[in-house]
Design an enzyme around this catalytic site. Sequence first.
Site, PDB file in Angstrom:
ATOM      1  CG  ASP A  58      -1.490 -31.051  26.420  1.00  0.00           C
ATOM      2  OD1 ASP A  58      -1.995 -32.030  26.627  1.00  0.00           O
ATOM      3  OD2 ASP A  58      -2.459 -30.491  25.443  1.00  0.00           O
ATOM      4  CB  CYS A  97       4.663 -37.438  24.255  1.00  0.00           C
ATOM      5  SG  CYS A  97       3.897 -37.689  22.695  1.00  0.00           S
ATOM      6  NE  ARG A 119      -1.701 -31.048  16.677  1.00  0.00           N
ATOM      7  CZ  ARG A 119      -1.822 -31.034  18.106  1.00  0.00           C
ATOM      8  NH1 ARG A 119      -0.011 -30.843  19.180  1.00  0.00           N
ATOM      9  NH2 ARG A 119      -2.166 -31.852  18.496  1.00  0.00           N
ATOM     10  CG  HIS A 156       3.269 -34.527  16.854  1.00  0.00           C
ATOM     11  ND1 HIS A 156       2.483 -34.512  18.218  1.00  0.00           N
ATOM     12  CD2 HIS A 156       3.056 -33.320  16.614  1.00  0.00           C
ATOM     13  CE1 HIS A 156       2.923 -33.297  18.759  1.00  0.00           C
ATOM     14  NE2 HIS A 156       2.537 -32.369  18.048  1.00  0.00           N
ATOM     15  NE  ARG A 199       1.194 -28.486  24.041  1.00  0.00           N
ATOM     16  CZ  ARG A 199       1.988 -29.766  23.845  1.00  0.00           C
ATOM     17  NH1 ARG A 199       1.493 -30.673  22.722  1.00  0.00           N
ATOM     18  NH2 ARG A 199       3.051 -29.925  24.404  1.00  0.00           N
TER      19      ARG A 199
HETATM   20  N1  ARG Z   1      -2.566 -33.629  23.386  1.00  0.00           N
HETATM   21  C1  ARG Z   1      -1.218 -32.986  23.570  1.00  0.00           C
HETATM   22  C2  ARG Z   1      -1.403 -32.978  21.904  1.00  0.00           C
HETATM   23  O1  ARG Z   1      -2.298 -32.828  20.806  1.00  0.00           O
HETATM   24  C3  ARG Z   1      -0.329 -34.373  22.851  1.00  0.00           C
HETATM   25  C4  ARG Z   1       1.570 -33.764  22.519  1.00  0.00           C
HETATM   26  C5  ARG Z   1       1.851 -35.114  22.453  1.00  0.00           C
HETATM   27  N2  ARG Z   1       3.622 -35.450  22.880  1.00  0.00           N
HETATM   28  C6  ARG Z   1       3.964 -35.617  21.567  1.00  0.00           C
HETATM   29  N3  ARG Z   1       5.465 -35.860  20.969  1.00  0.00           N
HETATM   30  N4  ARG Z   1       3.005 -36.096  20.547  1.00  0.00           N
HETATM   31  O2  ARG Z   1      -0.471 -31.381  21.758  1.00  0.00           O
END
Ligand code: ARG
Length: 277
Positions: free
Chosen positions: A73, A270, A147, A176, A98
């Site tokens: 990612d 992103c 998140r 997000h 991550r």
């Molecule tokens: N697969 C990543 C996650 O779920 C995607 C992140 C997307 N980034 C963003 N800035 N919305 O963390």
Amino acid sequence: MVTVNQQRVPRKRTYLMCSPEHFAVEYAINPWMDVTTPVDAELAVKQWDRLRETLVELGHEVHLLTPEAGLPDMVFAANGAFVVDGTVYGARFKHEQRTAEAAAHRAFYESQGWRFIAPGETNEGEGDFAYLPEAYGGLVLAGHGFRTELAAHAEAQEALARPVVSLRLVDPRFYHLDVALASIDDGNIAYYPGAFSSASQRVLAQLFPDAVLADDADALAFGLNLVSDGRNVVLNSDASGLAGKLRAAGYQPVPVELTELKKGGGSVKCCIAELRH
Ligand code: ARG
């Protein structure tokens, strides 16, 4: 009748991106990710490259972060930090898959001599923070609910010395802030009201009465995951409705195809962190 003949003026930007060389959907941490859907890795790199070229052609400067194997990612560079006026508020990822990305971003900023503030609270950088330099003297919008922790909003306010407005995200598809809201110039935003709690919708309506509102189709096409220089708005090509609304408001939509990265739950914004000196 209201006529829009406003000439929108672009401002040169400096961005940070990271090639999707190691991109894959190996785990699912958002509703868009499905480990059984095949990803065309070569196409992912091609589409990402086109995005990078588009920014360069628009006159912007793009720095590159070195991708690391085992961090699929990492292409989503927006999540690694949040930079306002030369100060970098570092990220601290929610999911352990991550976690290691944060150190790569930190090393980049420190090697370039930026003032770096390490976070104590969970936050995913520009994924959940947006900055509007001309709104109310410089305003940060911040998302929480999936998140980034609410405590990180207060931490960001202390780190960056800008007022931070907390907005609650309520739809897991918009996990997000940057998939539900974007700055379209230094003082205005576009957003999808349905991603926010009704109280947060009222806050946004109060602060940004002239915002461009996206509908379900635009939002689900990741149209709000856009990057604007104040005039040119680079956005996912599937979000044609939003492109029309932006054009009517005097902006220049610049559509790009990012089908492969969408399988990871991300699009234009992103992939791009803004370095604000
Ligand atoms: N697969 C990543 C996650 O779920 C995607 C992140 C997307 N980034 C963003 N800035 N919305 O963390």
